[in-house]
Design a protein around this motif. Structure first.
Motif, mmCIF file in Angstrom:
data_model
loop_
_atom_site.group_PDB
_atom_site.id
_atom_site.type_symbol
_atom_site.label_atom_id
_atom_site.label_comp_id
_atom_site.label_asym_id
_atom_site.label_seq_id
_atom_site.Cartn_x
_atom_site.Cartn_y
_atom_site.Cartn_z
ATOM 1 N N TYR A 22 -4.232 -8.723 9.879
ATOM 2 C CA TYR A 22 -5.445 -8.903 9.079
ATOM 3 C C TYR A 22 -5.951 -7.553 8.589
ATOM 4 N N ASP A 23 -6.843 -7.590 7.608
ATOM 5 C CA ASP A 23 -7.476 -6.376 7.097
ATOM 6 C C ASP A 23 -8.992 -6.445 7.235
ATOM 7 N N ALA A 24 -9.471 -7.327 8.101
ATOM 8 C CA ALA A 24 -10.908 -7.558 8.266
ATOM 9 C C ALA A 24 -11.513 -6.480 9.163
ATOM 10 N N TYR A 25 -11.721 -5.311 8.589
ATOM 11 C CA TYR A 25 -12.321 -4.178 9.301
ATOM 12 C C TYR A 25 -13.616 -3.784 8.612
ATOM 13 N N ALA A 26 -14.578 -3.336 9.418
ATOM 14 C CA ALA A 26 -15.862 -2.921 8.871
ATOM 15 C C ALA A 26 -15.874 -1.462 8.445
ATOM 16 N N GLU A 27 -14.986 -0.631 9.014
ATOM 17 C CA GLU A 27 -14.916 0.779 8.648
ATOM 18 C C GLU A 27 -14.001 0.966 7.443
ATOM 19 N N ASP A 28 -14.375 1.887 6.546
ATOM 20 C CA ASP A 28 -13.641 2.037 5.294
ATOM 21 C C ASP A 28 -12.195 2.466 5.496
ATOM 22 N N VAL A 29 -11.960 3.422 6.405
ATOM 23 C CA VAL A 29 -10.591 3.883 6.626
ATOM 24 C C VAL A 29 -9.736 2.754 7.191
ATOM 25 N N ASP A 30 -10.262 2.042 8.188
ATOM 26 C CA ASP A 30 -9.506 0.943 8.790
ATOM 27 C C ASP A 30 -9.216 -0.150 7.771
ATOM 28 N N ALA A 31 -10.202 -0.457 6.927
ATOM 29 C CA ALA A 31 -10.011 -1.492 5.919
ATOM 30 C C ALA A 31 -8.926 -1.098 4.925
ATOM 31 N N ALA A 32 -8.917 0.166 4.510
ATOM 32 C CA ALA A 32 -7.913 0.628 3.560
ATOM 33 C C ALA A 32 -6.516 0.598 4.177
ATOM 34 N N VAL A 33 -6.395 1.040 5.428
ATOM 35 C CA VAL A 33 -5.106 1.009 6.107
ATOM 36 C C VAL A 33 -4.637 -0.439 6.280
ATOM 37 N N GLY A 34 -5.550 -1.316 6.708
ATOM 38 C CA GLY A 34 -5.201 -2.721 6.887
ATOM 39 C C GLY A 34 -4.757 -3.372 5.595
ATOM 40 N N ALA A 35 -5.446 -3.064 4.497
ATOM 41 C CA ALA A 35 -5.091 -3.651 3.206
ATOM 42 C C ALA A 35 -3.709 -3.189 2.754
ATOM 43 N N ARG A 36 -3.421 -1.888 2.926
ATOM 44 C CA ARG A 36 -2.103 -1.390 2.536
ATOM 45 C C ARG A 36 -1.011 -1.992 3.417
ATOM 46 N N ALA A 37 -1.275 -2.133 4.690
ATOM 47 C CA ALA A 37 -0.289 -2.739 5.586
ATOM 48 C C ALA A 37 0.025 -4.167 5.157
ATOM 49 N N LEU A 38 -1.009 -4.956 4.873
ATOM 50 C CA LEU A 38 -0.774 -6.334 4.449
ATOM 51 C C LEU A 38 -0.041 -6.388 3.112
ATOM 52 N N GLU A 39 -0.359 -5.479 2.221
ATOM 53 C CA GLU A 39 0.345 -5.429 0.937
ATOM 54 C C GLU A 39 1.843 -5.220 1.153
ATOM 55 N N ARG A 40 2.178 -4.325 2.066
ATOM 56 C CA ARG A 40 3.606 -4.062 2.325
ATOM 57 C C ARG A 40 4.256 -5.211 3.100
ATOM 58 N N PHE A 41 3.530 -5.819 4.044
ATOM 59 C CA PHE A 41 4.093 -6.978 4.737
ATOM 60 C C PHE A 41 4.460 -8.073 3.724
ATOM 61 N N ARG A 42 3.583 -8.315 2.768
ATOM 62 C CA ARG A 42 3.868 -9.342 1.755
ATOM 63 C C ARG A 42 5.069 -8.943 0.898
ATOM 64 N N ALA A 43 5.155 -7.654 0.565
ATOM 65 C CA ALA A 43 6.296 -7.190 -0.228
ATOM 66 C C ALA A 43 7.593 -7.323 0.561
ATOM 67 N N PHE A 44 7.566 -6.995 1.839
ATOM 68 C CA PHE A 44 8.758 -7.150 2.670
ATOM 69 C C PHE A 44 9.161 -8.620 2.794
ATOM 70 N N ASP A 45 8.180 -9.507 2.803
ATOM 71 C CA ASP A 45 8.482 -10.941 2.864
ATOM 72 C C ASP A 45 9.353 -11.359 1.683
ATOM 73 N N ARG A 46 9.156 -10.698 0.546
ATOM 74 C CA ARG A 46 9.922 -11.025 -0.655
ATOM 75 C C ARG A 46 11.242 -10.260 -0.741
ATOM 76 N N SER A 47 11.332 -9.127 -0.042
ATOM 77 C CA SER A 47 12.469 -8.239 -0.291
ATOM 78 C C SER A 47 13.317 -7.914 0.928
ATOM 79 N N LEU A 48 12.893 -8.343 2.110
ATOM 80 C CA LEU A 48 13.585 -7.954 3.340
ATOM 81 C C LEU A 48 14.147 -9.206 4.011
ATOM 82 N N PRO A 49 15.403 -9.521 3.783
ATOM 83 C CA PRO A 49 15.994 -10.725 4.393
ATOM 84 C C PRO A 49 15.885 -10.689 5.917
#
Length: 427
Positions: free
Chosen positions: A55-82
């Motif tokens: 999840y990316d549900a963080y109240a602190e700005d740094v944590d939220a940004a890191v969480g959002a980027r992590a989820l973005e890459r997890f979704r990309a890997f779902d499409r590209s990483l067999p």
């Protein structure tokens, strides 16, 4: 990226968990000559025992940004990483009636929303209507994060490890190592058990940079190089219950327990023991009290379609286990250079580039942040080797995670990283 005609920087990554494998993969993709060392098999440590809640549900700005980027890459890997899959699933934060932390939840949600996170306060009755699998009549307040999901952590590590190998990473499993000194040739790494006496015959190699992302073993590994970091392992527990479940992921903040869908029913945990654990000698089996406590939470939180039978902590649990998380004094990880000359500042002309880096201290959030942190480590190491100071405006390193904020010998109490009090701190 390495410029054409330049020799590739040599980088060793110590630790074959999610962060280490991601960092190795991303370093190689940017042109580095990478060797990944793992004392066991990939995903044999904490990543292989992680819950896979994302999840990316963080109240602190740094944590939220890191969480959002992590989820973005997890979704990309779902499409590209067999072999890897990301399952979208809402994440519910539930607080029971009578819990004093309930009053802080609205402000926490507003801070999450201010950082662009798709989170909303939900009336408990409306929550129950949306998710009939949950019991909600005992809740004071609830929040739902929409952009969340779950996955199987070992599959991420193993398939990304295979891709890293295709990118040119030399993956050395079953290879425990010790850190050596910095020499003119670079930072040394020695095979710990290659010789009969522990030294003779042991291979020693020098690298331009060494990244220690070894989870619970990070502190002892860095001590080999004379570096002290306040990273302390502690034990957590989880289980799988074959109870049919098609609801959201839930964090019951009052009970300090979570649950998520699982191919075999549902996965639930926490069972945190806030005391230091021995990374080599900790108990890997779950405790009876943990299974009983979580079975009780499931009975209280699941709607169960009007059934009155209770979950049996022995007969109704298919498997359970314990793993390790790592804590720091302020709950934030240590990510960046730890060379003595680097932490003192690199404003002086001619100061050497750092050669030793750390990525550890996740408070239970390491796997879910791995795609973002591994990327940061890769970019940060290459920038540091190129002469960019870690505190420079164009440095990829995250200032809030700078290891230099600690002396390294701090004594502190372990605080469970998932707790609502940690999320609402500073409100």
């Amino acid at each position: 990226m390495t410029e054409e005609g330049e020799s590739a920087p040599t980088v060793a990554v110590v630790g074959g968990g999610a962060v280490g494998v991601t960092a190795a993969h991303d370093l190689a993709a940017r042109g580095a000559d990478v060797t990944l060392y793992e004392r066991d098999e990939l995903a044999a440590g904490s990543s292989g025992r992680a819950a896979g809640v994302l999840y990316d549900a963080y109240a602190e700005d740094v944590d939220a940004a890191v969480g959002a980027r992590a989820l973005e890459r997890f979704r990309a890997f779902d499409r590209s990483l067999p072999g890897f899959s990301f399952s979208p699933c809402p994440y519910v934060i539930a607080v029971r009636e009578g819990d004093p932390d309930a009053d802080a939840v609205p402000a926490m949600v507003e801070r999450m929303r201010a950082h662009g996170r798709e989170v909303s306060l939900v009336d408990p009755d409306a929550l129950g209507e949306r998710f009939p699998a949950l019991r909600t009549d005992d809740l004071a307040v609830a929040a739902v994060a929409e952009g969340a999901g779950w996955t199987d952590p070992p599959s991420y590590v193993r398939v990304l490890g295979r891709r890293a190998a295709r990118e040119g990473v030399a993956v050395e499993t079953e290879t425990p190592v010790a850190l050596g000194p910095r020499t003119d040739a670079g930072r040394e790494i020695r095979g710990r058990d290659a010789g009969a006496d522990g030294n003779s015959g042991a291979e020693t190699r020098a690298f331009d940079a060494v990244v220690v992302a070894a989870g619970a073993h990070t502190r002892s590994l860095l001590a080999d190089a004379g570096v002290s970091v306040p990273v302390v392992p502690y034990r957590v527990q989880a289980l799988v219950c074959p109870e049919p479940y098609d609801g959201p992921m839930v964090y019951d903040a009052t009970a300090d327990a979570y649950l998520r869908p699982h191919p075999d029913g549902l996965l639930a945990g926490d069972g945190t023991e806030p005391v230091p654990a021995d990374p080599d000698g900790y108990r890997r089996e779950a405790d009876d009290w943990f299974r009983e406590d979580v079975a009780a939470v499931l009975d209280e939180r699941l709607g169960r379609d009007g059934r009155t039978d209770q979950i049996d902590p022995d007969a109704d649990i298919s498997r359970s286990w314990a793993g390790l998380c790592t804590a720091t004094p302020d709950g934030d990880p240590l990510v960046g250079p730890v060379d003595a000359d680097e932490t003192a500042g690199r404003d002086s002309i001619g100061a050497p580039a750092p050669s030793l880096f750390v990525a550890a201290g996740w408070q239970g959030h390491g796997f879910m942040r791995a795609p973002a942190i591994g990327e940061t480590v890769a970019e940060g190491v290459l920038a540091s080797l190129a002469g960019v100071a870690s505190d420079a405006p164009d440095s990829p390193w995250i200032g809030a995670f700078d290891p230099a904020r600690f002396d390294g010998d701090e004594a502190f109490e372990i605080a469970e990283g998932m707790s609502l009090s940690n999320r609402t701190e500073g409100e």
